[in-house]
Design a protein around this motif. Structure first.
Motif, mmCIF file in Angstrom:
data_model
loop_
_atom_site.group_PDB
_atom_site.id
_atom_site.type_symbol
_atom_site.label_atom_id
_atom_site.label_comp_id
_atom_site.label_asym_id
_atom_site.label_seq_id
_atom_site.Cartn_x
_atom_site.Cartn_y
_atom_site.Cartn_z
ATOM 1 N N UNK A 1 0.841 -1.206 0.000
ATOM 2 C CA UNK A 1 0.000 0.000 0.000
ATOM 3 C C UNK A 1 0.875 1.255 0.000
ATOM 4 N N UNK A 2 1.922 1.237 0.813
ATOM 5 C CA UNK A 2 2.785 2.423 0.931
ATOM 6 C C UNK A 2 3.516 2.716 -0.374
ATOM 7 N N UNK A 3 3.796 1.672 -1.137
ATOM 8 C CA UNK A 3 4.467 1.882 -2.426
ATOM 9 C C UNK A 3 3.572 2.691 -3.370
ATOM 10 N N UNK A 4 2.273 2.670 -3.130
ATOM 11 C CA UNK A 4 1.338 3.377 -4.012
ATOM 12 C C UNK A 4 0.910 4.736 -3.439
ATOM 13 N N UNK A 5 0.635 4.787 -2.118
ATOM 14 C CA UNK A 5 0.038 6.017 -1.571
ATOM 15 C C UNK A 5 0.850 6.675 -0.459
ATOM 16 N N UNK A 6 2.057 6.173 -0.184
ATOM 17 C CA UNK A 6 2.848 6.763 0.899
ATOM 18 C C UNK A 6 2.440 6.199 2.254
ATOM 19 N N UNK A 7 2.818 6.914 3.349
ATOM 20 C CA UNK A 7 2.672 6.346 4.691
ATOM 21 C C UNK A 7 1.261 5.867 5.049
ATOM 22 N N UNK A 8 1.232 4.704 5.675
ATOM 23 C CA UNK A 8 -0.010 4.068 6.108
ATOM 24 C C UNK A 8 0.214 3.592 7.546
ATOM 25 N N UNK A 9 -0.773 3.793 8.422
ATOM 26 C CA UNK A 9 -0.668 3.290 9.793
ATOM 27 C C UNK A 9 -1.373 1.945 9.918
ATOM 28 N N UNK A 10 -1.067 1.255 11.035
ATOM 29 C CA UNK A 10 -1.828 0.049 11.367
ATOM 30 C C UNK A 10 -2.591 0.337 12.651
ATOM 31 N N UNK A 11 -3.888 0.057 12.651
ATOM 32 C CA UNK A 11 -4.717 0.274 13.844
ATOM 33 C C UNK A 11 -4.057 -0.431 15.033
ATOM 34 N N UNK A 12 -3.896 0.318 16.145
ATOM 35 C CA UNK A 12 -3.172 -0.220 17.312
ATOM 36 C C UNK A 12 -3.762 -1.541 17.786
#
Ligand code: AMP
Ligand code: MG
Length: 357
Positions: free
Chosen positions: A207-218
């Protein structure tokens, strides 16, 4: 209710009749289970609140646990979602049809019965011919959770759906087994930074390769304890669980892991329990228990993800009361595999590098 069973992919004319029958059922508010590349879905008309209510009833699912809407055409986004960030289109272009679900603000026409009372909606375009044909030909936006009874492992074969849903829904379409085998990655696009609410085959890195930084729900991050409630309501429920008690054993030294697993199984057998070991092709010969089942080869994440739920169901069918599973690397798809295994085991995991007994 009598459930109709049909199999697609045998001949074209028969397929046409099957899609016609299924479309008619969906359009009158009935329920049709169908294959996707992840797991089998239990489909109903997403814009019909009564159909959504039937889905919850058939699954025994708590009604605050929202449904994913399956679409076959990107234009459906405009109908279902009121705020569509540009990155939704980038993600769709890269990963649809495929195992990625996006969450956005819903439009008025999506009933709260489908979204579990939320003002957001989950949408996905599945990568499976039978699923896409069904959605296209029926002209229905198909709300579909996994087609299992709530709490049981998700169905990856039509036979699993039959076990759980026979007599509870109108129709089951057998379209073979999904090649991914675990549920879609869910990404929430309603915050500034997109958040993964459920890990799946489409990884954070992809996902990050396409849209940049992504978080994971804690609440779904592996290895971290969190009291925060999960943002995907479904993740708070007991899930994917076999009937037997289950524990995972992992560690750096494979010999220690094998020994520990054999010891646990022997101990429980002595206590009178029927035991099972979830192994891999590489390790299967080294185990001893009432049932030793290989989930796949360590050389292929897909071989493991696609068989995982089936193996958990096999242990149920065999009446296994205590299951010991090997652990897997948390890299790539391994992250989602460990998420499902940990849920199935109720979080019980032993690390042989730490435990000294
Ligand atoms: P299933 O269909 O069984 O794979 O479950 C669907 C999952 O999607 C559940 O974990 C839901 O909580 C999650 N989900 C669906 N819609 C939303 C939404 N609007 N917001 C957050 N999570 C959602
Ligand atoms: Mg489910």
């Amino acid at each position: 209710m009598k459930t109709i069973f049909e199999k697609t992919g045998l001949d074209e004319e028969k397929d046409n009749r099957i899609y016609e029958m299924a479309s008619e059922i969906l359009n009158r508010g009935g329920l049709v289970a169908f294959p996707t590349e992840t797991v089998y879905g239990l489909g109903g008309n997403a814009l019909d609140g009564e159909a959504a209510a039937k889905i919850y009833a058939a699954k025994g699912r708590p009604s605050d646990n929202p449904l994913i809407i399956h679409i076959a055409d990107i234009d459906a986004l405009k109908v279902l979602c009121s705020e569509i960030p540009p990155l939704a289109y980038s993600l769709a272009e890269h990963f649809w049809p495929g195992p990625l679900t996006m969450i956005m603000k819903k439009t008025e026409i999506v009933p709260h019965a489908t979204t579990g009372g939320l003002d957001t909606v989950a949408v996905r375009m599945p990568n499976n011919r039978t699923a896409l044909e069904l959605i296209r030909r029926s002209g229905v936006y198909v709300a579909a959770p996994s087609a299992n009874l709530s709490g049981r492992p998700s169905p990856t074969k039509a036979e699993h759906v039959r076990q759980d849903m026979d007599g509870r829904i109108d129709m089951i379409i057998d379209g073979g087994n999904g090649d991914i085998g675990i549920e879609s990655t869910i990404i929430d696009l309603t915050d500034k930074v997109p958040v993964i609410l459920r890990p799946g085959y489409i990884t954070k890195e992809m996902l990050e390769a396409v849209i940049g930084p992504v978080d994971i729900d804690k609440a779904v991050a592996l290895g971290k304890q969190s009291d925060a409630p999960p943002k995907a309501p479904g993740m708070k429920y007991r899930h994917y669980a076999p009937r037997g008690e289950m524990v995972i054993v992992e560690g750096k030294d494979p010999d220690c892991v094998t020994e520990k697993i054999n010891r646990l199984a022997a101990q429980k057998k002595k206590e009178g329990m029927k035991t099972g070991i979830l192994a891999t092709d590489e390790t299967e010969p080294f185990y001893k228990a009432d049932y030793v089942i290989s989930v796949g080869t360590r050389g292929s994440e897909l071989s493991i993800s696609s068989h995982l739920f089936d193996v958990l169901r096999q242990f149920d069918d065999l009446g296994v009361q205590y299951i010991v599973s090997e652990g897997f690397s948390r890299e790539n798809v391994g992250y989602a595999i460990m998420n499902r295994l940990l849920k199935a085991a109720g979080g019980k995991i032993i690390n042989t590098d730490e435990s000294e007994e």
